[in-house]
Design a protein around this motif. Structure first.
Motif, PDB file in Angstrom:
ATOM      1  N   GLU A  52      -3.986  -4.575  11.680  1.00  0.00           N
ATOM      2  CA  GLU A  52      -3.640  -3.185  11.411  1.00  0.00           C
ATOM      3  C   GLU A  52      -4.181  -2.854  10.021  1.00  0.00           C
ATOM      4  N   PHE A  84      -4.681  -0.100   6.719  1.00  0.00           N
ATOM      5  CA  PHE A  84      -4.000   0.971   6.005  1.00  0.00           C
ATOM      6  C   PHE A  84      -4.802   1.350   4.755  1.00  0.00           C
ATOM      7  N   TYR A 130      -3.456   2.771   1.062  1.00  0.00           N
ATOM      8  CA  TYR A 130      -2.365   3.159   0.192  1.00  0.00           C
ATOM      9  C   TYR A 130      -2.968   3.790  -1.061  1.00  0.00           C
ATOM     10  N   GLN A 138      -2.092   5.291  -5.156  1.00  0.00           N
ATOM     11  CA  GLN A 138      -1.169   5.335  -6.297  1.00  0.00           C
ATOM     12  C   GLN A 138      -1.681   6.371  -7.277  1.00  0.00           C
ATOM     13  N   LEU A 146       3.312   3.374  -5.443  1.00  0.00           N
ATOM     14  CA  LEU A 146       2.360   3.171  -4.367  1.00  0.00           C
ATOM     15  C   LEU A 146       2.902   3.793  -3.079  1.00  0.00           C
ATOM     16  N   LEU A 184       1.861   5.184   1.161  1.00  0.00           N
ATOM     17  CA  LEU A 184       0.924   5.162   2.271  1.00  0.00           C
ATOM     18  C   LEU A 184       0.137   6.467   2.331  1.00  0.00           C
ATOM     19  N   ARG A 186      -2.951   5.235   8.180  1.00  0.00           N
ATOM     20  CA  ARG A 186      -3.094   3.958   8.891  1.00  0.00           C
ATOM     21  C   ARG A 186      -3.906   4.223  10.156  1.00  0.00           C
ATOM     22  N   ILE A 209      -3.744   3.118  13.108  1.00  0.00           N
ATOM     23  CA  ILE A 209      -3.058   3.228  14.395  1.00  0.00           C
ATOM     24  C   ILE A 209      -2.641   4.671  14.676  1.00  0.00           C
ATOM     25  N   TYR A 256      -6.012   1.732  -2.454  1.00  0.00           N
ATOM     26  CA  TYR A 256      -6.012   0.348  -1.989  1.00  0.00           C
ATOM     27  C   TYR A 256      -6.142   0.315  -0.472  1.00  0.00           C
ATOM     28  N   GLY A 270      -0.573  -7.527  12.221  1.00  0.00           N
ATOM     29  CA  GLY A 270      -0.169  -6.926  13.481  1.00  0.00           C
ATOM     30  C   GLY A 270       0.787  -7.783  14.268  1.00  0.00           C
ATOM     31  N   PHE A 274       4.351  -8.687  15.145  1.00  0.00           N
ATOM     32  CA  PHE A 274       5.685  -8.123  15.025  1.00  0.00           C
ATOM     33  C   PHE A 274       6.594  -9.109  14.312  1.00  0.00           C
ATOM     34  N   GLU A 303       4.935  -8.025   8.703  1.00  0.00           N
ATOM     35  CA  GLU A 303       3.838  -7.109   8.457  1.00  0.00           C
ATOM     36  C   GLU A 303       3.368  -7.172   7.013  1.00  0.00           C
ATOM     37  N   LYS A 304       3.392  -8.379   6.423  1.00  0.00           N
ATOM     38  CA  LYS A 304       2.970  -8.487   5.029  1.00  0.00           C
ATOM     39  C   LYS A 304       1.551  -7.955   4.886  1.00  0.00           C
ATOM     40  N   LEU A 305       1.321  -7.310   3.778  1.00  0.00           N
ATOM     41  CA  LEU A 305       0.038  -6.671   3.532  1.00  0.00           C
ATOM     42  C   LEU A 305      -0.844  -7.537   2.643  1.00  0.00           C
ATOM     43  N   PHE A 363      -3.961  -6.881   0.316  1.00  0.00           N
ATOM     44  CA  PHE A 363      -4.599  -5.742  -0.324  1.00  0.00           C
ATOM     45  C   PHE A 363      -5.989  -6.095  -0.836  1.00  0.00           C
TER      46      PHE A 363
END
Lengths: 114, 111
Positions: free
Chosen positions: B32, B34, B36, B38, B44, B46, B49, B51, B86, B92, B94, B97-99, B101
């Motif tokens: 997934e 994204f 983001y 700032q 920060l 969103l 994304r 999706i 960023y 993805g 479930f 969902e750690k990002l 960057f």
């Protein structure tokens, strides 16, 4: 409603001291994340909570770092015997814990280790 | 291992000109993606994304799996677009969902 809050906003400490950073997530958010934002490393993942459990601690840089979450809500990140390289902005984020869910970030705690 | 690359640390664009912030990723599964943002003295947040396939503040981003890219575009830059951007990826999966960057691109819109 209130967003994610973090305290303190700034923390200055001496090398070797322990520090505690607090995060209050958005009410009802089951997922909670800690990230670190530093000049040399950018934004890096530290630890993830689902409820009170931490299934992913893979980003913690050393055993001086630990975190807990109680009541499925507040989380505390503890750094023991701080080092100068720990200086950074520590960010907390929460989300509903769904696939591709938006993470809502707090304002961060700026930690300076002298 | 998952990685996000933003090749431009700094980008300056004149107001009214098109903007493109580049993002490439490396991930073995179906990630997934994204963006983001700032803004100065703000937290920060969103921007969009993939999706959702939505356009926020005139920005769009298309996921190109062949080129493993997720570039952010806007046809006409505005001064309020000046910020740190960023690109981020999650696995993805479930339940986590750690990002991851990228290092970010500081966009400056020249009046």
């Amino acid at each position: 409603g209130a967003g994610v809050s973090q305290s303190p906003s700034n923390k200055v400490t001496e090398k070797g001291k322990d520090v505690e950073l607090r995060c209050d997530p958005i009410s009802g958010h089951t997922a909670l994340y800690w990230y670190r934002q530093s000049l040399g490393q950018g934004l890096e993942f530290l630890i993830y909570f689902q409820g009170n459990s931490a299934p992913d601690k893979s980003g913690l840089p050393s055993d001086r770092f630990s975190a807990e979450r109680t009541g499925g809500s507040v989380s505390t990140l503890t750094i023991q015997r701080t080092q100068q390289e720990d200086s950074a902005v520590y960010l907390c984020a929460s989300s509903p814990g769904l696939i591709a869910a938006e993470q809502f970030f707090g304002p961060g705690t700026r930690l300076t280790v002298l | 291992a998952q990685r996000v690359t933003q090749p431009e640390k700094l980008l300056s664009v004149f107001k009214g000109a098109p903007v493109e912030l580049k993002c490439n990723y490396s991930y073995s599964g179906s990630p997934e993606l994204f963006w983001y943002v700032q803004y100065s003295r703000q937290r920060l947040q969103l921007l969009l994304r993939h999706i959702s396939r939505e356009s926020i503040k005139g920005f769009t981003a298309d996921l190109n799996k062949g080129e493993t890219s997720f570039h952010l575009k806007k046809p006409f830059a505005q001064e309020e677009d000046s910020a740190m951007y960023y690109c981020a990826l999650s696995g993805g999966n479930f339940g986590n969902e750690k990002l991851t960057f990228g290092t970010g691109t500081r966009l400056t819109i020249i009046p």
